[in-house]
Design a protein around this motif. Structure first.
Motif, PDB file in Angstrom:
ATOM      1  N   ASP A  44       0.638  -1.088  -0.003  1.00  0.00           N
ATOM      2  CA  ASP A  44       0.120  -0.117   0.243  1.00  0.00           C
ATOM      3  C   ASP A  44       0.834   1.402   0.105  1.00  0.00           C
ATOM      4  N   GLU A  45       1.818   1.294   0.868  1.00  0.00           N
ATOM      5  CA  GLU A  45       2.581   2.457   0.968  1.00  0.00           C
ATOM      6  C   GLU A  45       3.502   2.576  -0.485  1.00  0.00           C
ATOM      7  N   THR A  46       3.932   1.275  -0.853  1.00  0.00           N
ATOM      8  CA  THR A  46       4.641   1.648  -2.335  1.00  0.00           C
ATOM      9  C   THR A  46       3.751   1.967  -3.349  1.00  0.00           C
ATOM     10  N   GLY A  47       2.312   1.669  -3.141  1.00  0.00           N
ATOM     11  CA  GLY A  47       1.496   2.198  -4.261  1.00  0.00           C
ATOM     12  C   GLY A  47       1.310   3.678  -4.215  1.00  0.00           C
ATOM     13  N   LEU A  48       1.020   4.196  -2.846  1.00  0.00           N
ATOM     14  CA  LEU A  48       1.060   5.470  -2.708  1.00  0.00           C
ATOM     15  C   LEU A  48       2.195   6.429  -3.028  1.00  0.00           C
ATOM     16  N   LEU A  49       3.086   5.820  -2.669  1.00  0.00           N
ATOM     17  CA  LEU A  49       4.455   6.584  -3.419  1.00  0.00           C
ATOM     18  C   LEU A  49       4.576   6.568  -4.857  1.00  0.00           C
ATOM     19  N   ARG A  50       4.064   5.550  -5.328  1.00  0.00           N
ATOM     20  CA  ARG A  50       4.121   5.551  -7.075  1.00  0.00           C
ATOM     21  C   ARG A  50       3.167   6.488  -7.455  1.00  0.00           C
ATOM     22  N   ALA A  51       2.003   6.622  -6.880  1.00  0.00           N
ATOM     23  CA  ALA A  51       0.924   7.625  -7.275  1.00  0.00           C
ATOM     24  C   ALA A  51       1.587   9.116  -7.180  1.00  0.00           C
ATOM     25  N   ARG A  52       2.256   9.058  -5.793  1.00  0.00           N
ATOM     26  CA  ARG A  52       2.697  10.684  -5.937  1.00  0.00           C
ATOM     27  C   ARG A  52       3.754  10.742  -6.739  1.00  0.00           C
ATOM     28  N   THR A  53       4.561  10.070  -6.951  1.00  0.00           N
ATOM     29  CA  THR A  53       5.696  10.090  -8.073  1.00  0.00           C
ATOM     30  C   THR A  53       5.243  10.539  -9.332  1.00  0.00           C
ATOM     31  N   ALA A  54       3.976   9.802  -9.924  1.00  0.00           N
ATOM     32  CA  ALA A  54       3.439   9.921 -11.014  1.00  0.00           C
ATOM     33  C   ALA A  54       2.598  11.299 -11.384  1.00  0.00           C
ATOM     34  N   GLY A  55       2.242  11.707  -9.966  1.00  0.00           N
ATOM     35  CA  GLY A  55       1.297  12.970 -10.070  1.00  0.00           C
ATOM     36  C   GLY A  55       2.292  14.259  -9.844  1.00  0.00           C
ATOM     37  N   LEU A  56       3.455  14.079  -9.247  1.00  0.00           N
ATOM     38  CA  LEU A  56       4.527  14.816  -9.577  1.00  0.00           C
ATOM     39  C   LEU A  56       5.070  15.262 -11.060  1.00  0.00           C
ATOM     40  N   ARG A  57       5.344  13.896 -11.571  1.00  0.00           N
ATOM     41  CA  ARG A  57       5.784  13.696 -12.975  1.00  0.00           C
ATOM     42  C   ARG A  57       4.761  14.553 -14.060  1.00  0.00           C
ATOM     43  N   VAL A  58       3.423  14.326 -13.813  1.00  0.00           N
ATOM     44  CA  VAL A  58       2.421  15.178 -14.491  1.00  0.00           C
ATOM     45  C   VAL A  58       2.519  16.737 -14.270  1.00  0.00           C
ATOM     46  N   ALA A  59       2.712  17.003 -13.119  1.00  0.00           N
ATOM     47  CA  ALA A  59       2.664  18.256 -12.694  1.00  0.00           C
ATOM     48  C   ALA A  59       3.919  19.270 -13.291  1.00  0.00           C
ATOM     49  N   VAL A  60       5.108  18.605 -13.176  1.00  0.00           N
ATOM     50  CA  VAL A  60       6.115  18.990 -13.965  1.00  0.00           C
ATOM     51  C   VAL A  60       6.021  19.099 -15.350  1.00  0.00           C
ATOM     52  N   ALA A  61       5.565  18.054 -15.915  1.00  0.00           N
ATOM     53  CA  ALA A  61       5.352  18.145 -17.342  1.00  0.00           C
ATOM     54  C   ALA A  61       4.407  19.176 -17.845  1.00  0.00           C
ATOM     55  N   GLN A  62       3.412  19.366 -17.180  1.00  0.00           N
ATOM     56  CA  GLN A  62       2.446  20.446 -17.362  1.00  0.00           C
ATOM     57  C   GLN A  62       3.151  21.894 -16.992  1.00  0.00           C
ATOM     58  N   ARG A  63       3.958  21.789 -16.185  1.00  0.00           N
ATOM     59  CA  ARG A  63       4.401  23.225 -16.051  1.00  0.00           C
ATOM     60  C   ARG A  63       5.516  23.646 -17.010  1.00  0.00           C
ATOM     61  N   ARG A  64       6.193  22.461 -17.597  1.00  0.00           N
ATOM     62  CA  ARG A  64       7.219  22.701 -18.378  1.00  0.00           C
ATOM     63  C   ARG A  64       6.415  23.023 -19.726  1.00  0.00           C
ATOM     64  N   ARG A  65       5.254  22.458 -19.980  1.00  0.00           N
ATOM     65  CA  ARG A  65       4.445  22.760 -21.242  1.00  0.00           C
ATOM     66  C   ARG A  65       4.209  24.149 -21.115  1.00  0.00           C
ATOM     67  N   SER A  66       3.348  24.513 -19.925  1.00  0.00           N
ATOM     68  CA  SER A  66       2.914  25.923 -20.004  1.00  0.00           C
ATOM     69  C   SER A  66       4.093  26.816 -20.106  1.00  0.00           C
ATOM     70  N   SER A  67       5.203  26.864 -19.433  1.00  0.00           N
ATOM     71  CA  SER A  67       6.342  27.795 -19.687  1.00  0.00           C
ATOM     72  C   SER A  67       6.648  27.603 -20.980  1.00  0.00           C
ATOM     73  N   ARG A  68       6.668  26.783 -21.721  1.00  0.00           N
ATOM     74  CA  ARG A  68       7.144  26.848 -23.279  1.00  0.00           C
ATOM     75  C   ARG A  68       6.215  27.501 -24.091  1.00  0.00           C
ATOM     76  N   VAL A  69       4.850  27.328 -23.786  1.00  0.00           N
ATOM     77  CA  VAL A  69       3.957  28.077 -24.530  1.00  0.00           C
ATOM     78  C   VAL A  69       3.916  29.434 -24.043  1.00  0.00           C
ATOM     79  N   ALA A  70       4.117  30.045 -22.995  1.00  0.00           N
ATOM     80  CA  ALA A  70       4.310  31.201 -22.709  1.00  0.00           C
ATOM     81  C   ALA A  70       5.436  32.082 -23.220  1.00  0.00           C
ATOM     82  N   TRP A  71       6.477  31.078 -23.255  1.00  0.00           N
ATOM     83  CA  TRP A  71       7.943  31.676 -23.943  1.00  0.00           C
ATOM     84  C   TRP A  71       7.842  31.884 -25.188  1.00  0.00           C
TER      85      TRP A  71
END
Length: 81
Positions: A44-71
């Motif tokens: 369960d703990e490993t699953g939660l950690l994987r979910a958090r990591t995936a969420g962070l990857r998505v957030a970072v990817a979205q932030r990179r995309r939005s900063s590239r579009v703004a640039w």
């Protein structure tokens, strides 16, 4: 009847062996239950950690995309909005 003491010792030995085996089986059952619970909790703990990591990857990817579009938007107007 010289075999009587040997037979008595043999019976006592088997009784003690039986008691020892019963205790070992009980301990193994408890150990198995604890290991199963620990494995489930760890999973369960490993699953939660994987979910958090995936969420962070998505957030970072979205932030990179939005900063590239703004640039890219500023580049079209020469850096002025």
């Amino acid at each position: 009847m010289p075999f009587l003491p040997s037979a008595a010792l043999l019976v006592i030995g088997f009784a003690l062996l039986g008691l020892l085996l019963v205790r070992v089986v009980r301990v193994l059952g408890r150990t198995r239950a604890v290991l199963t619970a620990a494995k489930a909790t760890f999973g369960d703990e490993t699953g939660l950690l994987r979910a958090r990591t995936a969420g962070l990857r998505v957030a970072v990817a979205q932030r990179r995309r939005s900063s590239r579009v703004a640039w890219a938007g500023r580049g079209e107007t020469g850096g002025r909005s």
